[in-house]
Design an enzyme around this catalytic site. Structure first.
Site, PDB file in Angstrom:
ATOM      1  N   ASN A  10      34.761 -68.640  65.042  1.00 53.72           N
ATOM      2  CA  ASN A  10      33.380 -68.239  65.345  1.00 53.72           C
ATOM      3  C   ASN A  10      33.439 -66.971  66.188  1.00 53.72           C
ATOM      4  O   ASN A  10      33.755 -67.020  67.375  1.00 53.72           O
ATOM      5  CB  ASN A  10      32.697 -69.392  66.112  1.00 53.72           C
ATOM      6  CG  ASN A  10      31.296 -69.021  66.580  1.00 53.72           C
ATOM      7  OD1 ASN A  10      30.746 -67.990  66.181  1.00 53.72           O
ATOM      8  ND2 ASN A  10      30.719 -69.866  67.424  1.00 53.72           N
ATOM      9  N   LYS A  12      31.050 -65.109  67.072  1.00 57.40           N
ATOM     10  CA  LYS A  12      29.849 -64.908  67.903  1.00 57.40           C
ATOM     11  C   LYS A  12      29.347 -63.461  67.737  1.00 57.40           C
ATOM     12  O   LYS A  12      29.454 -62.928  66.641  1.00 57.40           O
ATOM     13  CB  LYS A  12      30.143 -65.294  69.351  1.00 57.40           C
ATOM     14  CG  LYS A  12      30.765 -66.702  69.415  1.00 57.40           C
ATOM     15  CD  LYS A  12      30.830 -67.282  70.781  1.00 57.40           C
ATOM     16  CE  LYS A  12      31.458 -68.674  70.706  1.00 57.40           C
ATOM     17  NZ  LYS A  12      31.511 -69.355  71.991  1.00 57.40           N
ATOM     18  N   HIS A  95      25.017 -74.729  67.010  1.00 58.41           N
ATOM     19  CA  HIS A  95      25.948 -74.367  68.086  1.00 58.41           C
ATOM     20  C   HIS A  95      25.208 -74.426  69.427  1.00 58.41           C
ATOM     21  O   HIS A  95      24.026 -74.085  69.493  1.00 58.41           O
ATOM     22  CB  HIS A  95      26.507 -72.964  67.838  1.00 58.41           C
ATOM     23  CG  HIS A  95      27.644 -72.634  68.743  1.00 58.41           C
ATOM     24  ND1 HIS A  95      27.452 -72.227  70.052  1.00 58.41           N
ATOM     25  CD2 HIS A  95      28.984 -72.683  68.551  1.00 58.41           C
ATOM     26  CE1 HIS A  95      28.635 -72.034  70.611  1.00 58.41           C
ATOM     27  NE2 HIS A  95      29.576 -72.304  69.723  1.00 58.41           N
ATOM     28  N   GLU A  97      25.192 -72.540  71.844  1.00 57.11           N
ATOM     29  CA  GLU A  97      24.592 -71.274  72.284  1.00 57.11           C
ATOM     30  C   GLU A  97      23.263 -71.015  71.584  1.00 57.11           C
ATOM     31  O   GLU A  97      22.412 -70.295  72.088  1.00 57.11           O
ATOM     32  CB  GLU A  97      25.595 -70.128  72.055  1.00 57.11           C
ATOM     33  CG  GLU A  97      26.717 -70.190  73.076  1.00 57.11           C
ATOM     34  CD  GLU A  97      28.026 -69.575  72.615  1.00 57.11           C
ATOM     35  OE1 GLU A  97      28.037 -68.851  71.614  1.00 57.11           O
ATOM     36  OE2 GLU A  97      29.046 -69.856  73.270  1.00 57.11           O
ATOM     37  N   GLU A 165      31.969 -80.306  70.054  1.00 58.27           N
ATOM     38  CA  GLU A 165      32.198 -79.239  71.026  1.00 58.27           C
ATOM     39  C   GLU A 165      31.469 -79.583  72.310  1.00 58.27           C
ATOM     40  O   GLU A 165      30.282 -79.258  72.461  1.00 58.27           O
ATOM     41  CB  GLU A 165      31.607 -77.915  70.511  1.00 58.27           C
ATOM     42  CG  GLU A 165      32.298 -77.309  69.338  1.00 58.27           C
ATOM     43  CD  GLU A 165      32.105 -75.788  69.320  1.00 58.27           C
ATOM     44  OE1 GLU A 165      33.116 -75.090  69.253  1.00 58.27           O
ATOM     45  OE2 GLU A 165      30.968 -75.306  69.408  1.00 58.27           O
ATOM     46  N   GLY A 171      33.845 -71.562  75.990  1.00 52.22           N
ATOM     47  CA  GLY A 171      33.737 -70.214  76.534  1.00 52.22           C
ATOM     48  C   GLY A 171      34.541 -69.986  77.801  1.00 52.22           C
ATOM     49  O   GLY A 171      35.212 -70.889  78.315  1.00 52.22           O
ATOM     50  N   SER A 213      37.418 -74.076  73.883  1.00 51.55           N
ATOM     51  CA  SER A 213      38.696 -73.649  74.478  1.00 51.55           C
ATOM     52  C   SER A 213      39.910 -74.125  73.684  1.00 51.55           C
ATOM     53  O   SER A 213      40.876 -74.648  74.256  1.00 51.55           O
ATOM     54  CB  SER A 213      38.801 -74.118  75.939  1.00 51.55           C
ATOM     55  OG  SER A 213      37.735 -73.606  76.690  1.00 51.55           O
TER      56      SER A 213
HETATM   57  P1  PGA Z   1      35.690 -70.991  72.740  1.00 49.31           P
HETATM   58  O1  PGA Z   1      34.336 -71.152  71.898  1.00 49.31           O
HETATM   59  O2  PGA Z   1      36.823 -71.320  71.840  1.00 49.31           O
HETATM   60  O3  PGA Z   1      35.701 -69.560  73.185  1.00 49.31           O
HETATM   61  O4  PGA Z   1      35.590 -71.952  73.893  1.00 49.31           O
HETATM   62  C1  PGA Z   1      34.186 -72.193  70.988  1.00 49.31           C
HETATM   63  C2  PGA Z   1      32.842 -72.150  70.332  1.00 49.31           C
HETATM   64  O5  PGA Z   1      31.874 -71.776  70.992  1.00 49.31           O
HETATM   65  O6  PGA Z   1      32.709 -72.472  69.152  1.00 49.31           O
END
Ligand code: PGA
Length: 250
Positions: A10, A12, A95, A97, A165, A171, A213
């Site tokens: 992803n 983003k 997601h 976000e 997640e 993040g 992560s």
């Molecule tokens: P990250 O993000 O691996 O940077 O923690 C995962 C995600 O938001 O899908």
């Protein structure tokens, strides 16, 4: 039938220019083992889908969102048909976000149905923001799974990918990643919810992956606890780390 592992990147709202996007994509391609059994999907911003599609067919593409209506007067939205017709086959939905911007389970549900109707495979993200001692977070995730998948036809349900997640693990501000045991517990719990709703046989092929992560250092642990793959954020923009995660899956 054995479930194929899947690693989804992803990106983003990154990178800022197409040239960079192509360069990351090419580096991922270069490191791919042609004999790998793992499916690899990259979800760049909409704008880069078309040019990345032209670069190779070896990696599948996905979008990071979609609108729930088929077409029409919806300024700024992108339809499932548009994404499918450009050659993408997956879409990340729900997601955290996007949920933080106001997306509800009902919105995600409409988007899932619209995606399936054109042939896109939804990667549905679920996960709690906090882990409380009373285990309320389990109910929270249960509601997400049930409301997001409400009324999805049995013909489609086995194709869905669920990404667990936990929001606290996502993040650069993550508290920590989930432990592989925490993932295992949640994946069993999600399977039980799905099996109660859709029947054990129907859900056998559903893949439950981990996100938050994910790094080459922790990937193996999740796989050993039954993860069907990963949804990676930061590490998907780093071709070396992303390729390493793919390798570990294979
Ligand atoms: P990250 O993000 O691996 O940077 O923690 C995962 C995600 O938001 O899908």
């Amino acid at each position: 039938m054995l479930k194929k592992k899947i690693v989804i990147g992803n990106w983003k709202m990154n990178p800022p220019a197409k040239k960079e996007a192509e360069s990351i994509f090419k580096s991922v391609l270069k490191n791919l083992n042609p004999k790998r059994k793992t499916e690899v999907v990259i979800c760049p911003p909409f704008l880069y889908l078309e040019s990345l599609k032209k670069l190779s067919k070896k990696v599948s593409l996905g979008a990071q969102d979609v609108f729930w209506e088929e077409k029409g007067a919806y300024t700024g939205e992108v339809s499932a048909d548009m994404i499918y017709n450009i050659g993408a086959r997956y879409v990340i939905l729900g997601h955290s976000e996007r949920r933080a911007l106001g997306e509800s389970n009902i919105d995600v549900n409409k988007k899932i149905k619209q995606s399936f109707s054109v042939g896109l495979i939804p990667v549905v993200c679920v996960g709690e923001s906090v882990r409380d001692e009373n285990h309320e977070y389990l109910n929270f995730v249960k509601t997400q799974v049930e409301e997001c998948l409400f009324g999805v036809s049995k013909n489609f349900i086995s194709k869905v990918i669920i990404a667990y997640e936990p929001v606290w693990a996502i993040g650069k501000n993550a508290v920590r990643e989930a432990t592989s045991e925490e993932f295992r517990e949640m994946s069993i719990f999600i399977k039980k919810i799905l099996s109660d709703k859709f029947g054990a046989k129907t859900i056998e092929q559903i893949r439950i992956i981990y996100g938050g992560s994910v790094h080459p250092e922790n990937a193996l642990g999740f796989l050993q606890e039954g993860a069907d793959g990963f949804l990676a954020g930061r590490d998907s923009l780093d071709p070396k780390k992303f390729s390493e995660i793919i390798k570990i899956c294979s």
